[in-house]
Design an enzyme around this catalytic site. Sequence first.
Site, short mmCIF file in Angstrom:
data_model
loop_
_atom_site.label_atom_id
_atom_site.label_comp_id
_atom_site.label_asym_id
_atom_site.label_seq_id
_atom_site.Cartn_x
_atom_site.Cartn_y
_atom_site.Cartn_z
N LYS A 216 7.70 9.43 -9.41
CA LYS A 216 6.41 9.67 -8.75
C LYS A 216 6.38 11.09 -8.21
O LYS A 216 7.42 11.66 -7.89
CB LYS A 216 6.28 8.73 -7.54
N SER B 232 -1.09 4.72 2.68
CA SER B 232 -0.87 6.16 2.56
C SER B 232 -1.87 6.77 1.57
O SER B 232 -2.34 7.89 1.75
CB SER B 232 0.55 6.44 2.07
N ARG C 48 -0.29 -6.85 3.85
CA ARG C 48 -1.66 -6.54 4.28
C ARG C 48 -2.63 -7.60 3.79
O ARG C 48 -3.26 -8.28 4.56
CB ARG C 48 -2.08 -5.16 3.75
N HIS D 81 2.48 1.59 9.13
CA HIS D 81 3.94 1.59 9.00
C HIS D 81 4.61 1.57 10.38
O HIS D 81 5.56 0.83 10.62
CB HIS D 81 4.42 2.87 8.29
P1 ADP Z 1 1.88 2.33 0.91
O1 ADP Z 1 1.69 0.97 0.28
O2 ADP Z 1 1.00 2.58 2.08
O3 ADP Z 1 1.99 3.48 -0.04
P2 ADP Z 1 4.74 2.12 1.28
O4 ADP Z 1 5.19 1.99 -0.12
O5 ADP Z 1 5.30 3.26 2.04
O6 ADP Z 1 3.23 2.26 1.59
O7 ADP Z 1 4.92 0.73 2.03
C1 ADP Z 1 6.06 0.33 2.68
C2 ADP Z 1 5.85 -1.03 3.27
O8 ADP Z 1 4.91 -0.93 4.34
C3 ADP Z 1 5.30 -2.11 2.36
O9 ADP Z 1 5.92 -3.34 2.71
C4 ADP Z 1 3.84 -2.18 2.71
O10 ADP Z 1 3.30 -3.45 2.46
C5 ADP Z 1 3.91 -1.90 4.20
N1 ADP Z 1 2.66 -1.38 4.73
C6 ADP Z 1 2.01 -0.27 4.34
N2 ADP Z 1 0.87 -0.10 5.05
C7 ADP Z 1 0.81 -1.15 5.93
C8 ADP Z 1 -0.13 -1.57 6.92
N3 ADP Z 1 -1.25 -0.90 7.13
N4 ADP Z 1 0.14 -2.70 7.61
C9 ADP Z 1 1.27 -3.40 7.35
N5 ADP Z 1 2.18 -3.06 6.42
C10 ADP Z 1 1.96 -1.96 5.70
#
Ligand code: ADP
Length: 167
Positions: free
Chosen positions: A41, A128, A90, A17
Amino acid sequence: MIRAIYPGSFDPVTLGHLDIIERAAKTVDELIVGVLNNSGKTPMFSIDERVSMLKNVTAAISNVKIMSFSGLLVDFAKQTGATIVVRGLRAISDFEYELQMAQTNRKLYPLLDTMFLATSLKYSYLSSTIVKEVAFFDGDIQEFVPESVVESVQEKVQARKRMREND
Ligand code: ADP
């Protein structure tokens, strides 16, 4: 003035992130990290904890602002005057849902466009959920989350384990 929103759960914020935040902040004038308060959630961290962790790790980036929101992203964009949504991609598995969301958001609010940033290779596996799983089995998460977040995750995991023992 281009204002963008990077929305997510950030439960907890990972180095993946943070990488997206740093890169997106370089391409827009102001980046709002929108922390989703999703009543459907049960997150590991409360909304206030997630906001505070993000404020901590982005303190040095002057054009980044951390805000929480609930409800539709398009409504949050209208309230804040944002015209761009930033999302990280990703793997191909992220793509289908992300495309659908981007198109839905544009249908609901044509002024809002989505900008995808490809994950840095070194964080492509990271989520996460993975962080919480590794921490639950006492694995080392130092390479997954910012330093200040490591202890917070470990404390939550220990508290959960104690709760389970007392059940
Ligand atoms: P997660 O999918 O890890 O629970 P979130 O819902 O908080 O995370 O994701 C928020 C945004 O961050 C999404 O667009 C997700 O694709 C992106 N994201 C999460 N982890 C990564 C990563 N390792 N590299 C690039 N983008 C990421």
